[in-house]
Design an enzyme around this catalytic site. Structure first.
Site, PDB file in Angstrom:
ATOM      1  N   ASP A   9       0.475  -1.159  -0.008  1.00  0.00           N
ATOM      2  CA  ASP A   9       0.006   0.121  -0.125  1.00  0.00           C
ATOM      3  C   ASP A   9       0.835   1.393  -0.177  1.00  0.00           C
ATOM      4  O   ASP A   9       0.382   2.089   0.956  1.00  0.00           O
ATOM      5  CB  ASP A   9      -0.977   0.108   1.229  1.00  0.00           C
ATOM      6  CG  ASP A   9      -2.047  -1.235   1.063  1.00  0.00           C
ATOM      7  OD1 ASP A   9      -1.974  -1.841   0.162  1.00  0.00           O
ATOM      8  OD2 ASP A   9      -2.861  -1.288   1.978  1.00  0.00           O
ATOM      9  N   LYS A 107      -7.007  -4.802  -3.023  1.00  0.00           N
ATOM     10  CA  LYS A 107      -7.859  -5.426  -1.695  1.00  0.00           C
ATOM     11  C   LYS A 107      -8.524  -4.361  -1.294  1.00  0.00           C
ATOM     12  O   LYS A 107      -8.470  -3.047  -1.315  1.00  0.00           O
ATOM     13  CB  LYS A 107      -6.898  -5.866  -0.809  1.00  0.00           C
ATOM     14  CG  LYS A 107      -5.953  -4.883   0.065  1.00  0.00           C
ATOM     15  CD  LYS A 107      -5.107  -5.208   0.724  1.00  0.00           C
ATOM     16  CE  LYS A 107      -3.900  -4.345   1.336  1.00  0.00           C
ATOM     17  NZ  LYS A 107      -4.902  -3.106   2.141  1.00  0.00           N
ATOM     18  N   CYS A 152      -1.979  -2.548   7.576  1.00  0.00           N
ATOM     19  CA  CYS A 152      -1.975  -3.772   6.650  1.00  0.00           C
ATOM     20  C   CYS A 152      -0.629  -4.395   6.481  1.00  0.00           C
ATOM     21  O   CYS A 152      -0.656  -5.676   6.224  1.00  0.00           O
ATOM     22  CB  CYS A 152      -2.123  -2.942   5.205  1.00  0.00           C
ATOM     23  SG  CYS A 152      -3.850  -2.251   5.213  1.00  0.00           S
TER      24      CYS A 152
HETATM   25  C1  VGL Z   1      -4.817   0.781   5.733  1.00  0.00           C
HETATM   26  C2  VGL Z   1      -6.349   1.602   7.204  1.00  0.00           C
HETATM   27  C3  VGL Z   1      -7.286   1.475   6.057  1.00  0.00           C
HETATM   28  C4  VGL Z   1      -3.394   0.116   5.448  1.00  0.00           C
HETATM   29  C5  VGL Z   1      -5.430   0.591   4.773  1.00  0.00           C
HETATM   30  O1  VGL Z   1      -2.873   0.282   4.311  1.00  0.00           O
HETATM   31  O2  VGL Z   1      -2.548   0.223   6.438  1.00  0.00           O
HETATM   32  N1  VGL Z   1      -5.039   1.240   6.917  1.00  0.00           N
HETATM   33  N2  VGL Z   1      -6.941   0.959   4.900  1.00  0.00           N
END
Ligand code: VGL
Ligand code: ZN
Length: 198
Positions: A9, A107, A152
């Site tokens: 991410d 995702k 994540c």
């Molecule tokens: C994430 C919160 C919401 C992450 C993704 O990538 O850690 N955190 N969505």
């Protein structure tokens, strides 16, 4: 080809200027690009939500970002709107070397269930398919880097360890949200699960 790098991410919304900015999120990009050279297989994950995703505080009357609610699958943090499918904020950080990626796994596209982990949605049941991909390619060792350490990255590391992979998390190439001690909790859980934290 038994060792893969998974970059979690590294997207604009998780970097300074984004809607769910992680402090220093952009600092790790050069180091991640350099680390890619050490791996035959490089995977990227991308948080990829519909605009009305149930993890967004905006979808719950009277709720503010960073509050908690109970979902059928357990407690869920409510987030600011982020990483909406096709939006600029959902794009990878402009400096990330995405050309090296063998696979990009998206995702969080199921509106009713969040998905922190690259392996399972937050119901800990619905698979993303990543486990099968790695096994088919006889990959047994994983190194994880990216955003955010305490959500994540750690959820992915814990699932990977549970699935039997040898997992290393490079903390110097991760940054955390750190909500109410979530970073300490994540480090403790990963340690207990046999994840190598370096
Ligand atoms: C994430 C919160 C919401 C992450 C993704 O990538 O850690 N955190 N969505
Ligand atoms: Zn998300």
């Amino acid at each position: 080809m038994t060792h893969a790098l998974i970059v979690i991410d590294v997207q604009k919304d998780f970097c300074p200027g984004g809607t769910l900015a992680v402090t220093g999120g952009d600092e790790i990009v050069p180091g991640i690009n350099a680390l890619m050279a050490d791996f035959d297989t490089v995977l990227l994950t991308q948080d990829w939500h519909p605009a009305d995703h149930s993890s967004f505080a905006s979808q719950h009357r009277g709720q503010d970002p960073f509050g908690m609610i109970d979902m059928p699958y357990g407690p869920q943090v409510l987030w600011p709107d982020h990483c909406i499918q096709g939006s600029d904020g959902a794009a990878f950080h402009i400096g990330l070397d995405t050309d090296r990626a063998d696979l990009i796994i998206r995702k969080g596209h199921n509106r009713t269930v969040d998905s922190y982990s690259a392996f399972f949605e937050n119901d800990h049941e619905t698979p993303t398919g990543l486990d099968g991909y790695l096994r088919n390619r006889e990959i047994s060792n994983l190194t994880l880097v990216g955003l955010a350490t305490d959500f994540c990255v750690s959820f992915s590391a814990l699932d990977a360890a549970r699935l039997g992979f040898e997992v290393t998390v490079r903390m110097d190439l991760c940054r955390a949200i750190d909500l109410d001690g979530s970073l300490q909790t994540a480090i403790k859980r990963m340690g207990a699960a046999g994840v190598e934290i370096v």
